[in-house]
Design an enzyme around this catalytic site. Sequence first.
Site, PDB file in Angstrom:
ATOM      1  CD  GLU A  92       9.410 -10.211 -18.457  1.00  0.00           C
ATOM      2  OE1 GLU A  92       9.175 -10.877 -17.556  1.00  0.00           O
ATOM      3  OE2 GLU A  92       9.237  -8.845 -18.261  1.00  0.00           O
ATOM      4  CG  HIS A 138       7.806 -33.028 -25.554  1.00  0.00           C
ATOM      5  ND1 HIS A 138       7.482 -34.389 -25.508  1.00  0.00           N
ATOM      6  CD2 HIS A 138       8.446 -32.177 -25.818  1.00  0.00           C
ATOM      7  CE1 HIS A 138       8.818 -34.476 -26.293  1.00  0.00           C
ATOM      8  NE2 HIS A 138       9.611 -33.172 -26.289  1.00  0.00           N
ATOM      9  CE  LYS A 163       7.731  -1.673 -10.759  1.00  0.00           C
ATOM     10  NZ  LYS A 163       7.648  -2.230 -12.036  1.00  0.00           N
ATOM     11  CD  GLU A 204       2.990  -7.756 -15.676  1.00  0.00           C
ATOM     12  OE1 GLU A 204       2.753  -7.732 -14.339  1.00  0.00           O
ATOM     13  OE2 GLU A 204       3.908  -7.618 -16.027  1.00  0.00           O
ATOM     14  NE  ARG A 240       4.296   1.326  -1.320  1.00  0.00           N
ATOM     15  CZ  ARG A 240       5.433   0.844  -1.080  1.00  0.00           C
ATOM     16  NH1 ARG A 240       6.569   1.076  -1.777  1.00  0.00           N
ATOM     17  NH2 ARG A 240       5.630  -0.139  -0.359  1.00  0.00           N
ATOM     18  CB  CYS A 268      -1.055  -0.086   1.283  1.00  0.00           C
ATOM     19  SG  CYS A 268      -2.035  -1.636   1.364  1.00  0.00           S
ATOM     20  CE  LYS A 328       6.014  -7.288 -18.254  1.00  0.00           C
ATOM     21  NZ  LYS A 328       7.207  -7.611 -17.470  1.00  0.00           N
ATOM     22  CG  ASN A 330       2.694  -0.778   2.957  1.00  0.00           C
ATOM     23  OD1 ASN A 330       2.158  -1.838   2.482  1.00  0.00           O
ATOM     24  ND2 ASN A 330       3.955  -0.533   2.643  1.00  0.00           N
ATOM     25  N   GLY A 331       1.113  -3.269   5.035  1.00  0.00           N
ATOM     26  CA  GLY A 331       1.685  -4.412   5.896  1.00  0.00           C
ATOM     27  C   GLY A 331       0.609  -5.315   6.438  1.00  0.00           C
ATOM     28  CD1 TRP A 356      -2.910  -4.865  -4.745  1.00  0.00           C
ATOM     29  CD2 TRP A 356      -2.377  -6.270  -3.167  1.00  0.00           C
ATOM     30  NE1 TRP A 356      -2.926  -6.111  -5.353  1.00  0.00           N
ATOM     31  CE2 TRP A 356      -2.304  -6.823  -4.276  1.00  0.00           C
ATOM     32  CE3 TRP A 356      -2.026  -6.563  -1.872  1.00  0.00           C
ATOM     33  CZ2 TRP A 356      -2.185  -8.463  -4.376  1.00  0.00           C
ATOM     34  CZ3 TRP A 356      -1.782  -8.089  -1.956  1.00  0.00           C
ATOM     35  CH2 TRP A 356      -1.793  -8.946  -3.031  1.00  0.00           C
TER      36      TRP A 356
HETATM   37  C1  AGP Z   1       6.590  -7.751 -13.612  1.00  0.00           C
HETATM   38  O1  AGP Z   1       6.132  -7.162 -14.760  1.00  0.00           O
HETATM   39  C2  AGP Z   1       5.614  -7.899 -12.476  1.00  0.00           C
HETATM   40  N1  AGP Z   1       4.654  -7.028 -12.226  1.00  0.00           N
HETATM   41  C3  AGP Z   1       6.108  -8.729 -11.203  1.00  0.00           C
HETATM   42  O2  AGP Z   1       6.230 -10.037 -11.810  1.00  0.00           O
HETATM   43  C4  AGP Z   1       7.494  -8.373 -10.710  1.00  0.00           C
HETATM   44  O3  AGP Z   1       8.521  -8.932 -11.546  1.00  0.00           O
HETATM   45  C5  AGP Z   1       7.603  -9.203  -9.324  1.00  0.00           C
HETATM   46  O4  AGP Z   1       6.449  -9.152  -8.445  1.00  0.00           O
HETATM   47  C6  AGP Z   1       9.127  -9.231  -8.721  1.00  0.00           C
HETATM   48  O5  AGP Z   1       9.202  -7.989  -8.173  1.00  0.00           O
HETATM   49  P1  AGP Z   1      10.730  -7.285  -7.778  1.00  0.00           P
HETATM   50  O6  AGP Z   1      11.314  -7.608  -8.960  1.00  0.00           O
HETATM   51  O7  AGP Z   1      10.244  -6.072  -7.289  1.00  0.00           O
HETATM   52  O8  AGP Z   1      11.064  -8.361  -6.633  1.00  0.00           O
END
Ligand code: AGP
Length: 618
Positions: A491, A514, A613, A498, A27, A2, A495, A102-103, A76
């Site tokens: 990756e 497979h 994030k 998400e 966040r 958060c 992308k 936050n937590g 969040w």
């Molecule tokens: C990436 O696009 C993501 N949103 C997510 O997978 C991110 O890479 C992951 O949460 C790890 O975060 P960090 O690199 O801050 O540890």
Amino acid sequence: MCGITGYIGHRKAYPIVINGLKRLEYRGYDSAGVMMFDGDQMHLSKTKGKVSDLEEITNKETYRQEGNIGMGHTRWATHGVPNDINSHPHFSESGDLVIVHNGIIENYDTIKKELITRGYTFQSDTDTEVLVNLIEEVKKQEGCKLGKAVQIALTQVIGAYAIAVFDKTKPNEIIVARLGSPIAIGVGKDLGEFFVASDASPFIEFTKDAIYLEDEEMAIIKLGKEVKVRKIMDDSLVDANIQELQLSLEQIEKGGYDHFMLKEIHEQPKAIIDTYRGRMLADEGIIKMAGVDDNIEKFMNADRIIIVACGTSWHAGLVGEYLFEDMARVPVEVEYASEFRYRNPIITPKDVVIAISQSGETADTLAAIKLAKSKGAFVFGVCNVVGSSIARETHAGAYTHAGPEIGVASTKAFTTQITVLSLIALKLAKAKGTLSNSAFHMYLQKMQLIPSKVEKLLQIDNKVKEIASVYKDAKNCLYLGRGFNFPVALEGALKLKEISYIHAEGYPAAEMKHGPIALIDENMPIFVIATNKGHYEKVVSNIQEIKSRSGKIIAIVTEGDVTVKEIADHVIEIPDTEEALTPLLTTIPLQLLSYHIAVMLDKNVDQPRNLAKSVTVE
Ligand code: AGP
């Protein structure tokens, strides 16, 4: 997970708090709220939704013009669904205290039951409301000031927190504390004013002086006075270390781009240079990295390297596996931090653990580091955020220097992590003699050319956009790559899913037969990375197999390719480089493609649903 913001001083608090929330929205963004104190009363507005939804409500409030003390929160959800009531700030039973948090308070249920027996009632389902009432109860029982009550209450909670607490009966101070979640205090020295925030972005235009609390520290922030920092557990005073911020306003603004993600994609040439600047001296044939140099014996003598990370950082770790094994001939295991921490892994003092994290706050990665340290392993961090929890928890490390990454979808974090891993792998290979001198020099020269090649690739944006428009309505997509580009396929798929919510899978190209081959029909777009040196012929055979099942092929090939061009439906060319460095290039069109598809589908690119994030919860 958060975002917290707060202000105490002589300025109007509302604009500082609300603009701060906008900067912290990466966040968490499922609900938001503010508390403004007008000198007499606390005014609360909160709502499910984004900060812009909150602003629609607060626009009608006169308190926007009043009051020099305020706090805000963008959430969040962890405990309790996102709704108006569960949004922060939360008042205590008496209405005197207010908190933003936050937590997670893990033992909140036990505390809540105890407080209920003492007559407390609860409006929300949150652990945070429990904490503010616990503080109130301690204050009552002990007859103490707010600071002391916060300190005692925090010794009773288990979990993680960054909190800011205010008491309207003593309206000249804000108490903040941290354990496991970051909190920064901006010090407006001359004016005796203070800013509180989860990171420094909300107060960057007001002051460059900041105090970052360490775990288990709290600060008593008194208007017009100095900040007092104390250890929560033993109440001892700590020197408040004021740091000068390197962050600039420009870095945290969109700078003319429609979205942070697009800005960050375009920042990659510079970010990669910033990552190797001062470290890689290509002409002299030197790589200098203090964190590695000081611990070179540990790297040289390691039985193996274990890489721990999550999400995109985990994908960068997979590229690292190929780099370290290929160049430095050291066995590498790449682990999801979340699995590693709970499966009783075999770790010895002869292991080197590399933890990769953009934010440096990911809870699972942090826990994996603590586990590895407890088993005697040397832990090296690769983080972007300077001073983050992971950067502090590791024995040594290397920052990626990518600059703030605000879009939730990681882009420049990925390429700069790969840059750091390439430098370490090359350095280690040189030290071990597993790479010839000429190969080492050649890699350095080629690495130096990567930023201009990325720049060139960014210019094909319109072509990628055209391809995006053809496939934007696909329901499923497959991404295939081999060797160094298998992690890039993963990756690319991450992308797309998400930010566009299209289902996508990444696979090693040869694994397709497979299982995933069963999915292929004329509606299935398949993105295949087929660079000229990476098992090219094998990948071409895979492409033929797809074609004969009517799949649509979008191929990423090396400039001048002839064979794939004849078979694929679309090709995107990347400039030629060494195979080990191709992930730095092949990933760029895949980032752009996901971006354009998400924009065309009208999705919230920078704040995709359900995500945040940094994931500071398990
Ligand atoms: C990436 O696009 C993501 N949103 C997510 O997978 C991110 O890479 C992951 O949460 C790890 O975060 P960090 O690199 O801050 O540890």
